[in-house]
Motif scaffolding. Structure first.
Motif, PDB file in Angstrom:
ATOM      1  N   ASP A   1     -17.037   1.342  -4.178  1.00  0.00           N
ATOM      2  CA  ASP A   1     -18.216   1.877  -4.871  1.00  0.00           C
ATOM      3  C   ASP A   1     -17.806   3.167  -5.593  1.00  0.00           C
ATOM      4  N   PHE A   2     -16.952   2.998  -6.567  1.00  0.00           N
ATOM      5  CA  PHE A   2     -16.209   4.095  -7.184  1.00  0.00           C
ATOM      6  C   PHE A   2     -17.108   5.165  -7.794  1.00  0.00           C
ATOM      7  N   PHE A   3     -18.136   4.741  -8.538  1.00  0.00           N
ATOM      8  CA  PHE A   3     -18.954   5.706  -9.284  1.00  0.00           C
ATOM      9  C   PHE A   3     -19.908   6.476  -8.370  1.00  0.00           C
TER      10      PHE A   3
ATOM     11  N   ALA B   1     -14.107   6.498  -3.369  1.00  0.00           N
ATOM     12  CA  ALA B   1     -12.657   6.719  -3.293  1.00  0.00           C
ATOM     13  C   ALA B   1     -12.297   8.178  -3.003  1.00  0.00           C
ATOM     14  N   ARG B   2     -13.325   9.010  -2.794  1.00  0.00           N
ATOM     15  CA  ARG B   2     -13.084  10.442  -2.521  1.00  0.00           C
ATOM     16  C   ARG B   2     -13.524  10.841  -1.125  1.00  0.00           C
ATOM     17  N   THR B   3     -14.010   9.905  -0.322  1.00  0.00           N
ATOM     18  CA  THR B   3     -14.507  10.281   1.012  1.00  0.00           C
ATOM     19  C   THR B   3     -13.318  10.631   1.910  1.00  0.00           C
TER      20      THR B   3
ATOM     21  N   GLN C   1      -0.548   2.388  -6.213  1.00  0.00           N
ATOM     22  CA  GLN C   1       0.084   2.494  -7.537  1.00  0.00           C
ATOM     23  C   GLN C   1       0.365   1.079  -8.079  1.00  0.00           C
ATOM     24  N   SER C   2      -0.364   0.727  -9.130  1.00  0.00           N
ATOM     25  CA  SER C   2      -0.271  -0.642  -9.654  1.00  0.00           C
ATOM     26  C   SER C   2       1.179  -1.026  -9.985  1.00  0.00           C
ATOM     27  N   GLY C   3       1.946  -0.084 -10.535  1.00  0.00           N
ATOM     28  CA  GLY C   3       3.329  -0.410 -10.899  1.00  0.00           C
ATOM     29  C   GLY C   3       4.170  -0.762  -9.686  1.00  0.00           C
ATOM     30  N   ALA C   4       4.016   0.030  -8.618  1.00  0.00           N
ATOM     31  CA  ALA C   4       4.766  -0.240  -7.388  1.00  0.00           C
ATOM     32  C   ALA C   4       4.297  -1.554  -6.757  1.00  0.00           C
TER      33      ALA C   4
ATOM     34  N   GLY D   1     -10.695  -2.612  -5.185  1.00  0.00           N
ATOM     35  CA  GLY D   1     -10.846  -2.453  -6.617  1.00  0.00           C
ATOM     36  C   GLY D   1     -12.290  -2.559  -7.049  1.00  0.00           C
ATOM     37  N   PHE D   2     -12.466  -2.581  -8.368  1.00  0.00           N
ATOM     38  CA  PHE D   2     -13.787  -2.789  -8.973  1.00  0.00           C
ATOM     39  C   PHE D   2     -13.547  -3.157 -10.431  1.00  0.00           C
ATOM     40  N   GLY D   3     -14.577  -3.795 -11.030  1.00  0.00           N
ATOM     41  CA  GLY D   3     -14.367  -4.428 -12.332  1.00  0.00           C
ATOM     42  C   GLY D   3     -13.946  -3.510 -13.455  1.00  0.00           C
ATOM     43  N   GLN D   4     -14.460  -2.293 -13.476  1.00  0.00           N
ATOM     44  CA  GLN D   4     -14.123  -1.402 -14.599  1.00  0.00           C
ATOM     45  C   GLN D   4     -12.695  -0.883 -14.502  1.00  0.00           C
ATOM     46  N   SER D   5     -12.036  -1.095 -13.374  1.00  0.00           N
ATOM     47  CA  SER D   5     -10.684  -0.555 -13.186  1.00  0.00           C
ATOM     48  C   SER D   5      -9.614  -1.499 -13.736  1.00  0.00           C
ATOM     49  N   GLY D   6      -9.073  -1.133 -14.873  1.00  0.00           N
ATOM     50  CA  GLY D   6      -7.970  -1.921 -15.422  1.00  0.00           C
ATOM     51  C   GLY D   6      -6.733  -1.841 -14.559  1.00  0.00           C
ATOM     52  N   ASN D   7      -6.595  -0.740 -13.808  1.00  0.00           N
ATOM     53  CA  ASN D   7      -5.437  -0.646 -12.908  1.00  0.00           C
ATOM     54  C   ASN D   7      -5.552  -1.658 -11.774  1.00  0.00           C
ATOM     55  N   ALA D   8      -6.765  -1.876 -11.276  1.00  0.00           N
ATOM     56  CA  ALA D   8      -6.963  -2.929 -10.270  1.00  0.00           C
ATOM     57  C   ALA D   8      -6.798  -4.304 -10.912  1.00  0.00           C
TER      58      ALA D   8
ATOM     59  N   MET E   1      -4.233   9.305  -2.404  1.00  0.00           N
ATOM     60  CA  MET E   1      -4.341   9.708  -3.805  1.00  0.00           C
ATOM     61  C   MET E   1      -5.763   9.572  -4.334  1.00  0.00           C
ATOM     62  N   GLY E   2      -6.659   9.007  -3.541  1.00  0.00           N
ATOM     63  CA  GLY E   2      -8.050   8.868  -3.970  1.00  0.00           C
ATOM     64  C   GLY E   2      -8.229   7.896  -5.118  1.00  0.00           C
ATOM     65  N   GLU E   3      -7.383   6.888  -5.182  1.00  0.00           N
ATOM     66  CA  GLU E   3      -7.400   5.952  -6.307  1.00  0.00           C
ATOM     67  C   GLU E   3      -7.547   4.514  -5.824  1.00  0.00           C
ATOM     68  N   VAL E   4      -7.938   3.635  -6.760  1.00  0.00           N
ATOM     69  CA  VAL E   4      -7.677   2.222  -6.651  1.00  0.00           C
ATOM     70  C   VAL E   4      -6.669   1.915  -7.759  1.00  0.00           C
ATOM     71  N   PRO E   5      -5.895   0.849  -7.656  1.00  0.00           N
ATOM     72  CA  PRO E   5      -5.923  -0.189  -6.637  1.00  0.00           C
ATOM     73  C   PRO E   5      -5.135   0.177  -5.379  1.00  0.00           C
ATOM     74  N   VAL E   6      -5.538  -0.519  -4.302  1.00  0.00           N
ATOM     75  CA  VAL E   6      -4.762  -0.524  -3.063  1.00  0.00           C
ATOM     76  C   VAL E   6      -4.619  -1.991  -2.667  1.00  0.00           C
TER      77      VAL E   6
ATOM     78  N   GLY F   1      -3.486  -4.146 -18.721  1.00  0.00           N
ATOM     79  CA  GLY F   1      -4.594  -3.790 -17.837  1.00  0.00           C
ATOM     80  C   GLY F   1      -5.892  -3.458 -18.551  1.00  0.00           C
ATOM     81  N   TYR F   2      -5.792  -2.820 -19.719  1.00  0.00           N
ATOM     82  CA  TYR F   2      -7.016  -2.328 -20.379  1.00  0.00           C
ATOM     83  C   TYR F   2      -7.286  -2.982 -21.725  1.00  0.00           C
ATOM     84  N   VAL F   3      -6.480  -3.959 -22.131  1.00  0.00           N
ATOM     85  CA  VAL F   3      -6.624  -4.466 -23.507  1.00  0.00           C
ATOM     86  C   VAL F   3      -7.638  -5.597 -23.641  1.00  0.00           C
TER      87      VAL F   3
HETATM   88  N1  GSH Z   1      -1.146   5.172 -11.802  1.00  0.00           N
HETATM   89  C1  GSH Z   1      -2.210   4.642 -10.985  1.00  0.00           C
HETATM   90  C2  GSH Z   1      -3.534   5.004 -11.593  1.00  0.00           C
HETATM   91  C3  GSH Z   1      -4.687   4.582 -10.714  1.00  0.00           C
HETATM   92  C4  GSH Z   1      -5.985   5.172 -11.198  1.00  0.00           C
HETATM   93  O1  GSH Z   1      -6.020   6.196 -11.903  1.00  0.00           O
HETATM   94  N2  GSH Z   1      -7.067   4.510 -10.809  1.00  0.00           N
HETATM   95  C5  GSH Z   1      -8.360   5.032 -11.159  1.00  0.00           C
HETATM   96  C6  GSH Z   1      -9.355   3.897 -11.285  1.00  0.00           C
HETATM   97  S1  GSH Z   1      -8.895   2.821 -12.617  1.00  0.00           S
HETATM   98  C7  GSH Z   1      -8.793   5.964 -10.084  1.00  0.00           C
HETATM   99  O2  GSH Z   1      -8.885   5.581  -8.946  1.00  0.00           O
HETATM  100  N3  GSH Z   1      -9.051   7.232 -10.462  1.00  0.00           N
HETATM  101  C8  GSH Z   1      -9.509   8.235  -9.566  1.00  0.00           C
HETATM  102  C9  GSH Z   1      -9.112   9.608 -10.027  1.00  0.00           C
HETATM  103  O3  GSH Z   1      -8.409   9.715 -11.035  1.00  0.00           O
HETATM  104  O4  GSH Z   1      -9.504  10.552  -9.370  1.00  0.00           O
HETATM  105  C10 GSH Z   1      -2.054   3.130 -10.856  1.00  0.00           C
HETATM  106  O5  GSH Z   1      -1.497   2.530 -11.773  1.00  0.00           O
HETATM  107  O6  GSH Z   1      -2.451   2.559  -9.831  1.00  0.00           O
END
Ligand code: GSH
Length: 216
Positions: A34-36, A40-42, A67-70, A7-14, A52-57, A166-168
């Motif tokens: 190092d998201f920015f 997450a795209r390498t 997937q944060s919900g799962a 994860g990283f701090g700006q990610s409310g999903n993390a 899925m190229g996302e955090v969180p994991v 997550g984002y409030v």
């Molecule tokens: N539904 C996903 C959303 C995860 C998500 O979109 N994470 C953002 C960072 S907060 C991300 O990695 N985005 C990369 C992208 O959309 O390509 C979850 O809840 O985990």
């Protein structure tokens, strides 16, 4: 066993997952992403961390969950904290987590990302569209909380609350959306979450990743 959270701090999903781990008092460590700068795209990340190229994991022993919900469903099932107490309650929690992922978090996070973290100024027409969608989702939750109960599903906090929260808690300057001024029931609800023992706001749990955008 210590959980590992990508994860990283700006990610409310993390933050949703980190907040669960903190409030439940579980051992965990951060794997900073190092998201920015594109971490997450390498090819390696897509092949070995999250297709899925996302955090969180979340790494739980041999398992890697995304997937944060799962992840929240998995943690609640396993540890009991913030869990449902009946099948009906589980269905309600899932309903709100899906609403969160599709509408409440999704539009707000996109709006905030474009407002604060993109290198270029966003297109005003896109921002106007997203703002309308944010407002509709926030009004939905505001009405629900004003009408129904202290927390999203009943009188006790569940993973539905952690997901929607997550984002409030991010600074108003990041999104330009002042929850306290516009959504009073959401504001009161987030106060109840902030009062839970062990609560910390996002940047107190997860350090921000470098290289984000142009403001604030
Ligand atoms: N539904 C996903 C959303 C995860 C998500 O979109 N994470 C953002 C960072 S907060 C991300 O990695 N985005 C990369 C992208 O959309 O390509 C979850 O809840 O985990």
């Amino acid at each position: 066993m210590t959980y590992r959270l990508y994860g990283f701090g700006q990610s409310g999903n993390a933050y949703k997952v980190a907040l669960y781990l903190e409030l439940a008092g579980l051992p965990w460590e951060l794997v900073p992403v190092d998201f920015f700068n594109g971490a997450a795209r390498t090819p390696d990340y897509l092949a070995n961390v999250n297709e899925m190229g996302e955090v969180p994991v979340l790494v739980d022993g041999e398992r890697r969950l995304t997937q944060s919900g799962a992840i929240l469903m998995h943690l609640a099932e396993k540890h009991g904290s913030f869990r449902w107490t009946s099948a009906d309650e589980r269905d309600e929690i899932l309903r709100w987590i899906l609403f969160d992922n599709h509408k409440f978090t999704s539009y707000f996070a996109s709006y905030r990302f474009m407002h604060a973290f993109m290198p270029k100024d966003p297109d005003p027409a896109i921002m106007a569209f997203l703002k309308g969608r944010v407002d509709a989702a926030y009004k939905t939750l505001d009405r629900h909380l004003a009408r129904d109960s202290a927390f999203i599903v009943g009188e006790k906090p569940t993973i539905a609350d952690l997901s929607l929260a997550g984002y409030v808690f991010y600074p108003v300057a990041e999104s330009g959306i002042d929850i306290a001024a516009s959504y009073p029931a959401i504001d009161a609800w987030r106060g109840r979450i902030a009062a839970l023992p062990g609560f910390k706001p996002p940047y107190d749990i997860l350090p921000p990743a470098p290289g984000a955008g142009r403001r604030p």
